[in-house]
Design an enzyme around this catalytic site. Structure first.
Site: not given
Ligand SMILES: [Zn+2]
Length: 882
Positions: A129, A269-271, A305-306, A328
Site C-alpha cells: 500500500e 505503523g502497521a499494514m 485497527h489492523e 481509514e
Molecule cells: Zn488503517
C-alpha cells in the site's frame, strides 16, 4: 526513485479499467540479490471494450522484465513496450479471457525505499500500500482490481525456514539444494495493495480463537528470536479485538489462520494485508521493562485497527485512492470505540481530541489542508494524513450522533451486506445511512468534500420575565488552498444548559433549529435558538463529547467557565472548560512576556488544579489529563500568528511553577499515596494511577529539591512508564544538571542493546527545550544506536526534534531548519516517503514571527531548488510554499 513528472490525479477522471484480473498466481524464488518472480495472470476484457484496447500495466523501481507470454506464447520485445513506469501490450487475443505471464527479477536487499519487496534484518517482507505492488511485477495496481491470489514461495531453508503469504496454507515441501517451498491460497478477491509475503527466520508465539459460528482460527505472532515473550500483550489484544468486532459489529473472521509479523524497518505503523498483518515492531513488542503505558495502549489500538480492516478495508475495499478515508476514517472510528470500551470512555475521548487538535487542526488550517476525501493528488503517499484518518473518524462519529447508535448499527449492517466483496465509494457509504434512516445526508456529506475546520461562535441571553434563554449561533468555514468559497455545513452540536445545582435544566420547548436528543443541528449560517421554560440563567456547555470537530468561541464569563470546570456533568466538557481557562491564561502570559512583563496567574485558577488533582470522584487518568497543560504547539495554534516560541515556552513554564507552588502540599501528599504497590499490570486502572502520579511529579520537579526527588523516582522505578517520565523531567526541566546527566547515562547503559528503548532516549533528548538542542541532535546522529536508514530511529530523533521541539527547531538563527533540510534531503535519496513525512514539520511556518518566518522560507526554498527531487517530497514542499 520516481522523480516528479508533475502528473495530477483527479477524482473526476476515474474510469473503470478495460481489463480485470480475476486470478493471480505468483511464484517467488527468493534470493537477496536476485529474486525471480513469475506472475501468471488470468485477464478478462470488460464487456463493451473493443479488442483493440491496449492493456497498460503499472510498474515502478528497478525491476528487470525477463519474459512475457500471452496464452502460453512467448512475446518478442517488439510485441510490447516496457518502461520503468509501465508495460503496454497493444495486440491481445480476441477472446474475452486470456492469460499473461511475466517474469521479473528484483534485488530485495538493495531496496531502501521499504516499498515493494525488501529485506529488513535478514527477513524478506513486502509493503504494497499504496502503490508498492508495481515494484514487484507490472500490474493493474489499483484498488478496484480484485483478484484471487495463489502464491508459491521458494527459498533456502537455512535462510528462510518460515514462508508466509495471505490466505490459508495449502502445501509445503522440500526442494533440491537445501531449498523448500510453501503455497498459500487466499479465496477472498483482494486488491494488490493487500498482497503480502514474509520469509525469514523468526520466532513465534501461537494461540487460537474460536469465532462466534464455532470456527477455530490459528493465530501466530512472529518476532525476532528471543523476543517471543514480548509479544503476549499483542496476542491478548488481538483476541480481544476479534471478540469485540463480533459483539459490536457482527464481524466474524473468515480465514483459517491469522498471522502478524513484526519487522524493524517499516515506514508506517502497521499494514492490514489479508490474513498476514505486517507491523512495525514498535507496535508489537512490550513488557514492563521496555514499554510505557502509552506504548501498551498504542499496541492494543493498532493491533485492533489492523484487525478491524479485515472487514472495513479488505472485504469491502476502496474503489480508488480518493476513497482512502472509506477504510481509514471508518477503521480509526472502530479502533477508538474498541479502546473506549476496553479502557475509560471520557479519558479516551479527551486523548482523541488532543490528538486531533495537535495533528489535524494545523493541517486543516495550513497550506496542506485537503478534504477528508481529496479530489486531486500528485502523490498518494502524502495523503495518509491526520485529515483522512482522524477527521475521517470524526465524520463517522457524527453520523452516529445524528442517527443514534441503533440506526447507525443498522447502517453498518447494510453496508457489510450490500458491499461485501466490492470496491466502494464514500457515496456508497453515505447511502446506506440514508437508506436505513430515511434522512437526507447531502449537506452533511460536505464534511467529506470540503476542507477546513469550521468556526462556530455563540452568544447567549436570558430573559427572566419570559423565562426564555436564547442562543445566537453562527457558523463559518475559513478558506483553504484552492477552495476560497465554502458552503454551509450540517453541524451536530451537543449541548447542555447547566443550572446552578450542576444539573442540566429541562426546557419546555426549543425553536430556531432542530434540537433533538441533546443536539442542536446547525444547518444555516445563523440560528437564533430559543429555549422556553428556563427559570434561571444557565451556564452553557457546548460541543459536549466533542460532537463536531470545530473551533468554538463562546461569549462566556470567567465565572461560568470556572463553574463548568467544576460542575459540568459531561466529563469531556468539564475537561474542556478547565483546559480553556488554562489556554486563556497561557495566551495572556505570552502577551505579558512579549510586553516585557512578568506573567501573573489568578489563584482561582492555580488552586482549581489542586482541587481537580484531589477529586476522588474523578478517575486518576482523567485527573492526569486535566492537569496536563496545553502544549506549546496548542498555545501557538490558538494564538494563530506572529508566534515567538520562546515567549510561549516561558509563559507555560511560569504557569507550571505557579500551579506547583500553590499546590505543593496536596501534590506531595497525593504523590506519596499513589505509589506503586503489588504486581505490575498495564491495565487502564494502574496506568491511570501512574499517569496521575507522574503528572504530579512533573509539577513537583519544578520546586526546590525537585531534581533530587525526580532522580529518586527514576532509580526507584519498576517499569518503563515511571522511568521514562522521570528521565523526561530531568532532561527537560533540569537540563545539564548532575541529576539529568546521571539519569541519561544510566538509561543509555541499561538499554544500549535495545533499539526500541533507545528510541525513547533519542526522543527525550530531541525534545529538550532550548537553543542548544540543535547541536545535541546533530551529535546524536553519530551515536552507535542511531541509523539514518531506520524509520523508527529517524522519527525518534529528527522527527521529534522538528515536529515537537518548538524552541529548539524554531531557533531564530535558522540552525534548526538547516539540520532539518540536510537530513530530509539525505533521507530522500533512499526513502522518499519517509522524507516527505518529515518535511511536513514546516507546514505552519506562516504563523511564525517575521524573523523565523524568513528563515523557514529559506529552508523550504533550499529544498524546492534541489534538483531531481522525488515526487513525494516535491509535492509537500510546493504545497507548503504555495
Ligand atoms: Zn488503517
Amino acid at each position: 526513485m520516481r522523480t516528479d513528472i508533475g502528473q495530477v490525479f483527479k477524482l473526476e477522471d476515474y474510469r473503470p479499467s478495460d481489463y480485470f484480473i480475476p486470478e493471480t498466481k505468483l511464484t517467488f524464488r527468493l534470493s537477496p540479490e536476485k529474486t525471480m518472480v513469475v506472475a501468471l495472470l488470468t485477464l478478462e476484457r470488460r464487456d463493451g471494450v473493443d479488442v483493440s484496447a491496449p492493456l497498460v500495466l503499472a510498474g515502478d523501481g528497478p525491476m528487470r522484465l525477463v519474459r512475457v507470454e500471452v496464452d502460453g506464447k512467448a512475446l518478442s520485445p517488439e510485441d510490447y513496450e516496457a518502461t520503468p513506469d509501465s508495460l503496454t501490450l497493444a495486440k491481445l487475443p480476441a477472446a474475452r479471457r486470456f492469460t499473461l505471464l511475466m517474469e521479473t527479477q528484483l534485488a530485495p536487499s538493495q531496496n531502501e525505499t521499504l516499498m515493494g519487496l525488501y529485506r529488513s534484518s535478514g527477513v524478506y517482507c513486502t509493503q504494497c500500500e499504496a502503490e508498492g505492488f508495481r515494484r514487484i511485477v507490472y500490474f493493474l495496481d489499483r484498488p478496484d482490481i480484485l483478484s484471487v491470489y495463489t502464491v508459491r514461495i521458494e527459498a533456502l531453508k537455512s535462510e528462510a525456514p518460515l514462508l508466509l503469504s495471505n490466505g490459508n496454507p495449502v502445501e509445503s515441501g522440500k526442494l533440491e539444494g537445501g531449498r523448500h517451498y510453501a503455497v498459500w491460497h487466499d479465496p477472498f478477491p483482494k486488491p494488490s495493495y493487500l498482497f503480502a509475503l514474509v520469509a525469514g527466520d523468526l520466532g513465534r508465539i501461537t494461540d487460537s480463537f474460536t469465532t462466534m459460528s464455532g470456527k477455530k482460527v490459528d493465530l501466530g505472532i512472529y518476532v525476532e528470536h528471543g523476543k517471543e515473550k514480548l509479544a503476549h500483550y499483542a496476542m491478548d489484544a488481538l483476541k480481544r479485538s476479534m471478540k469485540w468486532d463480533e459483539e459490536t459489529f457482527g464481524c466474524e473472521y473468515d480465514l483459517d489462520v491469522f498471522n502478524i509479523v513484526a519487522v524493524s524497518d517499516f515506514n508506517m505503523g502497521a499494514m492490514e494485508n489479508k490474513g498476514l498483518n505486517i507491523f512495525n515492531d514498535k507496535y508489537v513488542l512490550a513488557d514492563r521493562e521496555t514499554a510505557t503505558d502509552a506504548d501498551f495502549a498504542n499496541i492494543e489500538a493498532i493491533i485492533a485497527h489492523e484487525y478491524f480492516h479485515n472487514w472495513t478495508g479488505n472485504r469491502i475495499t476502496c474503489r480508488d485512492w480518493f476513497q482512502l478515508c472509506l477504510k481509514e476514517g471508518l477503521t480509526v472510528f472502530r479502533d477508538h470505540e474498541f479502546s473506549a470500551d476496553q479502557r475509560s470512555r471520557p479519558v479516551k475521548r479527551i486523548a482523541e481530541v488532543r490528538t486531533l487538535r495537535a495533528h489535524q487542526f494545523p493541517e486543516d488550517q495550513g497550506p496542506l489542508a485537503h478534504p477528508v476525501r481529496p479530489r486531486r493528488y500528485r502523490e498518494i503517499n502524502n495523503f495518509y494524513t491526520a485529515t483522512v484518518y482522524e477527521k475521517g473518524s470524526e465524520v463517522v462519529r457524527m453520523i452516529r450522533t445524528i442517527l443514534g447508535a441503533e440506526t447507525f448499527r443498522q447502517g453498518m449492517d447494510l453496508y457489510f451486506l450490500r458491499h461485501d466483496g466490492e470496491a466502494a465509494t464514500i457515496e456508497d457509504f453515505i447511502r446506506v445511512f440514508e437508506d436505513v434512516s430515511g434522512r437526507d445526508l447531502s449537506q452533511f456529506a460536505l464534511w467529506y468534500h470540503q476542507a477546513g475546520t469550521p468556526n462556530v461562535t455563540v452568544g447567549s441571553s436570558h430573559n427572566p420575565a419570559t423565562q426564555e434563554f436564547t442562543l445566537e449561533i453562527e457558523q463559518s468555514v475559513p478558506p483553504t488552498p484552492s477552495e476560497s468559497r465554502k458552503r454551509l455545513m450540517h453541524i451536530p452540536l451537543a449541548f447542555g444548559l447547566v443550572g446552578r445545582n450542576g444539573k442540566d435544566l429541562v426546557y419546555s420547548n426549543a425553536e430556531g433549529a432542530s434540537v433533538e436528543n441533546g443536539v442542536i443541528h446547525i444547518r444555516k449560517r445563523r440560528h437564533t435558538v430559543r429555549f422556553s421554560g428556563i427559570t434561571e440563567r444557565p451556564a452553557i456547555s457546548l460541543n459536549r463529547g466533542f460532537s463536531a470537530p470545530l473551533t468554538l468561541a463562546v461569549e462566556q464569563s470567567a465565572d461560568d467557565k470556572f463553574f463548568l470546570a467544576g460542575n459540568d456533568s459531561d466529563e469531556f466538557s468539564r475537561w474542556q472548560a478547565f483546559n480553556t481557562l488554562l489556554t486563556d491564561a497561557l495566551i495572556d502570559a505570552f502577551r505579558q512576556i512579549l510586553g516585557g512583563k512578568k506573567p501573573i496567574f489568578v489563584a482561582r485558577l492555580t488552586s482549581l488544579a489542586g482541587k481537580i488533582a484531589g477529586d476522588e470522584t474523578l478517575e486518576p487518568a482523567y485527573r492526569a489529563l486535566a492537569l496536563m497543560l496545553p502544549s506549546e504547539a496548542d498555545i501557538a495554534r490558538d494564538i494563530g500568528k506572529n508566534i515567538d516560541p520562546d515567549a510561549i515556552f516561558a509563559g507555560r513554564e511560569a504557569l507550571a511553577v505557579a500551579i506547583a507552588k500553590e499546590n505543593q502540599a496536596v501534590f506531595t501528599h497525593l504523590y506519596e499515596t499513589l505509589q506503586d504497590r503489588g504486581e505490575f499490570s498495564p491495565n487502564a486502572k494502574d496506568a491511570g494511577r501512574r499517569a496521575l502520579r507522574n503528572m504530579l511529579l512533573d509539577y513537583l520537579c519544578l520546586l526546590p529539591g525537585g531534581a533530587k526527588l525526580t532522580l529518586r523516582h527514576f532509580h526507584d522505578a519498576t517499569n518503563m512508564t515511571d522511568r521514562a517520565a522521570a528521565l523526561t523531567m530531568l532532561a527537560h526541566r533540569h537540563h545539564g544538571s548532575p541529576e539529568a546527566i546521571e539519569a541519561l547515562g544510566a538509561f543509555e547503559t541499561r538499554y544500549a542493546s535495545d533499539p526500541l528503548v533507545m528510541d525513547k532516549w533519542f526522543q527525550i533528548q530531541a525534545s529538550v527545550p532550548g537553543p542548544q538542542t540543535v547541536e545535541s541532535v546533530r551529535a546524536l546522529t553519530s551515536h552507535p544506536a542511531f541509523s539514518m536508514t531506520n524509520p523508527n530511529r529517524l522519527r525518534s530523533l529528527v522527527g521529534t526534534f522538528s515536529a515537537a521541539n518548538q524552541t529548539g527547531f524554531h531557533r531564530p538563527d535558522g540552525e534548526g531548519y538547516r539540520l532539518f533540510v540536510e537530513t530530509v534531503l539525505d533521507v530522500e535519496k533512499r526513502n522518499p516517503q519517509m522524507a516527505s513525512r518529515l518535511a511536513t514539520a514546516l507546514r505552519s511556518w506562516r504563523s511564525l514571527e517575521p524573523v523565523r518566518q524568513a528563515k523557514a522560507r529559506e529552508a523550504l526554498l533550499a529544498m524546492a531548488n534541489t534538483e531531481n527531487l522525488s515526487a513525494d517530497l516535491r509535492d509537500i514542499i510546493e504545497r507548503t510554499l504555495a
